[in-house]
Design a protein around this motif. Structure first.
Motif, PDB file in Angstrom:
ATOM      1  N   SER A  78       0.831  -1.202   0.000  1.00  0.00           N
ATOM      2  CA  SER A  78       0.000   0.000   0.000  1.00  0.00           C
ATOM      3  C   SER A  78       0.872   1.261   0.000  1.00  0.00           C
ATOM      4  N   ARG A 129       0.569   5.211   1.336  1.00  0.00           N
ATOM      5  CA  ARG A 129      -0.195   6.149   2.175  1.00  0.00           C
ATOM      6  C   ARG A 129       0.622   7.424   2.291  1.00  0.00           C
ATOM      7  N   THR A 164       0.830  11.546   3.272  1.00  0.00           N
ATOM      8  CA  THR A 164       0.273  12.698   3.975  1.00  0.00           C
ATOM      9  C   THR A 164       0.502  13.923   3.093  1.00  0.00           C
ATOM     10  N   TYR A 223       7.632  11.446   0.515  1.00  0.00           N
ATOM     11  CA  TYR A 223       7.248  10.035   0.620  1.00  0.00           C
ATOM     12  C   TYR A 223       8.184   9.190  -0.234  1.00  0.00           C
ATOM     13  N   LYS A 251      -9.018  13.353   2.434  1.00  0.00           N
ATOM     14  CA  LYS A 251      -8.807  11.903   2.480  1.00  0.00           C
ATOM     15  C   LYS A 251      -9.333  11.310   1.182  1.00  0.00           C
ATOM     16  N   GLU A 308      -9.108   7.592  -1.065  1.00  0.00           N
ATOM     17  CA  GLU A 308      -8.676   6.203  -1.195  1.00  0.00           C
ATOM     18  C   GLU A 308      -8.931   5.761  -2.616  1.00  0.00           C
ATOM     19  N   ILE A 359      -3.553   5.810  -0.761  1.00  0.00           N
ATOM     20  CA  ILE A 359      -4.337   6.632   0.161  1.00  0.00           C
ATOM     21  C   ILE A 359      -3.633   7.965   0.380  1.00  0.00           C
ATOM     22  N   VAL A 410      -3.940  11.367   2.807  1.00  0.00           N
ATOM     23  CA  VAL A 410      -4.600  11.929   3.979  1.00  0.00           C
ATOM     24  C   VAL A 410      -4.164  13.377   4.141  1.00  0.00           C
TER      25      VAL A 410
END
Length: 117
Positions: free
Chosen positions: A9, A11, A13, A18, A72, A74, A98, A100
């Motif tokens: 996955s 994810r 922010t 990242y 948010k 997904e 995802i 967020v």
């Protein structure tokens, strides 16, 4: 079949950097020409970079994640591997992607938000 190891996955922010490490378990690195992460919903494509001759990495800068929706979200992504001899393989299909929103920020004391070091 191409297999990868670890959590698949992604994810992110919003506004943060990242990095995602991708390790292929059953394919020689010299047979890989390129690796791409694609997310159709976000019209996003990132090419992975080969690091230290034993893993690939997908990286996003804070500027790139700031350009993503600040809510948010997904969705899913695919990981496609381009091999020598014009072969293309989907290594990961419909994996969680995802985003967020950043909720908590550090006050640097100068009236701006950010991280003080």
């Amino acid at each position: 079949m191409i297999t990868t190891s670890g959590d698949t996955s992604i994810r992110i922010t919003h506004g943060d950097s990242y990095q995602k490490t991708i390790i292929f378990e059953n394919i020689p690195f010299d047979s890989i020409e390129a690796v791409y992460m694609t997310c159709k919903q976000l019209n996003l494509q990132k090419q992975a970079t080969l690091n230290d001759e034993d893993y690939y990495q997908i990286s996003f800068t804070p500027e790139e994640t700031s350009a993503l929706p600040n809510e948010k979200l997904e969705t899913t992504y695919d990981l496609t591997v381009y091999l020598t001899k014009d072969k293309v393989k989907t290594a990961l299909y419909n994996q969680p992607f995802i985003i967020v929103p950043k909720i908590n920020v550090v006050n640097t004391g100068d009236g701006t938000e950010g991280v003080s070091l």
